[in-house]
Scaffold this motif. Structure first.
Motif, PDB file in Angstrom:
ATOM      1  N   TYR A 143      -5.262 -39.722  18.673  1.00 58.47           N
ATOM      2  CA  TYR A 143      -5.582 -41.032  19.229  1.00 58.47           C
ATOM      3  C   TYR A 143      -4.571 -41.413  20.300  1.00 58.47           C
ATOM      4  O   TYR A 143      -3.370 -41.183  20.139  1.00 58.47           O
ATOM      5  N   ALA A 144      -5.051 -42.019  21.365  1.00 59.89           N
ATOM      6  CA  ALA A 144      -4.183 -42.543  22.423  1.00 59.89           C
ATOM      7  C   ALA A 144      -4.003 -44.042  22.162  1.00 59.89           C
ATOM      8  O   ALA A 144      -4.986 -44.760  21.952  1.00 59.89           O
ATOM      9  N   VAL A 145      -2.748 -44.481  22.158  1.00 58.51           N
ATOM     10  CA  VAL A 145      -2.437 -45.889  21.917  1.00 58.51           C
ATOM     11  C   VAL A 145      -1.993 -46.501  23.244  1.00 58.51           C
ATOM     12  O   VAL A 145      -0.937 -46.150  23.778  1.00 58.51           O
ATOM     13  N   PHE A 146      -2.822 -47.387  23.776  1.00 56.24           N
ATOM     14  CA  PHE A 146      -2.552 -48.056  25.037  1.00 56.24           C
ATOM     15  C   PHE A 146      -2.091 -49.479  24.773  1.00 56.24           C
ATOM     16  O   PHE A 146      -2.536 -50.116  23.817  1.00 56.24           O
ATOM     17  N   LEU A 147      -1.202 -49.975  25.635  1.00 57.26           N
ATOM     18  CA  LEU A 147      -0.760 -51.367  25.584  1.00 57.26           C
ATOM     19  C   LEU A 147      -1.292 -52.075  26.819  1.00 57.26           C
ATOM     20  O   LEU A 147      -1.131 -51.588  27.943  1.00 57.26           O
ATOM     21  N   LYS A 148      -1.932 -53.223  26.598  1.00 56.98           N
ATOM     22  CA  LYS A 148      -2.527 -53.974  27.709  1.00 56.98           C
ATOM     23  C   LYS A 148      -1.428 -54.492  28.620  1.00 56.98           C
ATOM     24  O   LYS A 148      -0.451 -55.080  28.183  1.00 56.98           O
ATOM     25  N   TYR A 149      -1.597 -54.236  29.914  1.00 58.91           N
ATOM     26  CA  TYR A 149      -0.618 -54.627  30.922  1.00 58.91           C
ATOM     27  C   TYR A 149      -0.935 -56.029  31.413  1.00 58.91           C
ATOM     28  O   TYR A 149      -2.105 -56.373  31.550  1.00 58.91           O
ATOM     29  N   PRO A 150       0.035 -56.894  31.677  1.00 54.85           N
ATOM     30  CA  PRO A 150       1.467 -56.650  31.702  1.00 54.85           C
ATOM     31  C   PRO A 150       2.207 -57.060  30.424  1.00 54.85           C
ATOM     32  O   PRO A 150       3.346 -56.676  30.227  1.00 54.85           O
ATOM     33  N   GLU A 151       1.577 -57.860  29.557  1.00 55.19           N
ATOM     34  CA  GLU A 151       2.293 -58.360  28.382  1.00 55.19           C
ATOM     35  C   GLU A 151       2.661 -57.253  27.403  1.00 55.19           C
ATOM     36  O   GLU A 151       3.657 -57.335  26.703  1.00 55.19           O
ATOM     37  N   GLU A 152       1.809 -56.228  27.317  1.00 55.83           N
ATOM     38  CA  GLU A 152       1.994 -55.086  26.430  1.00 55.83           C
ATOM     39  C   GLU A 152       2.133 -55.490  24.959  1.00 55.83           C
ATOM     40  O   GLU A 152       2.881 -54.902  24.203  1.00 55.83           O
ATOM     41  N   GLU A 153       1.375 -56.515  24.579  1.00 53.00           N
ATOM     42  CA  GLU A 153       1.351 -56.960  23.192  1.00 53.00           C
ATOM     43  C   GLU A 153       0.060 -56.526  22.494  1.00 53.00           C
ATOM     44  O   GLU A 153       0.056 -56.286  21.304  1.00 53.00           O
TER      45      GLU A 153
END
Length: 82
Positions: A15-25
């Motif tokens: 699985y690829a775990v992405f963080l939403k930009y820009p807050e990365e929360e």
């Protein structure tokens, strides 16, 4: 559907775990086999889901800029500890 910008944080158990930009929360977790192309940790990307396939566009310029900033920060931290 519109594309959303993310940074690839890590890959775990297929699985690829992405963080939403820009807050990365906020995380987006995608099965690697459901993506149209491979990505590497640290890549900044645009993601759009179409018919259960996640279409990835790697933002090369933003990815390189981010890597340069991280490298610079690491060097400053190392020099601070000397």
């Amino acid at each position: 559907m519109s594309s959303t910008k993310y940074t690839l944080d890590r890959i775990e158990d297929g699985y690829a775990v992405f963080l939403k930009y820009p807050e990365e929360e906020e995380q987006l977790i995608i099965l690697q086999s459901a993506m149209n192309k491979p990505v590497q940790v640290g890549d900044r990307v645009l993601i759009e889901e179409i018919n259960d396939i996640y279409h990835i566009e790697i933002l090369l310029e933003e990815t390189e800029q981010q890597k340069t900033e991280v490298k610079s920060l690491m060097e400053r931290l190392r020099n601070k500890n000397k």
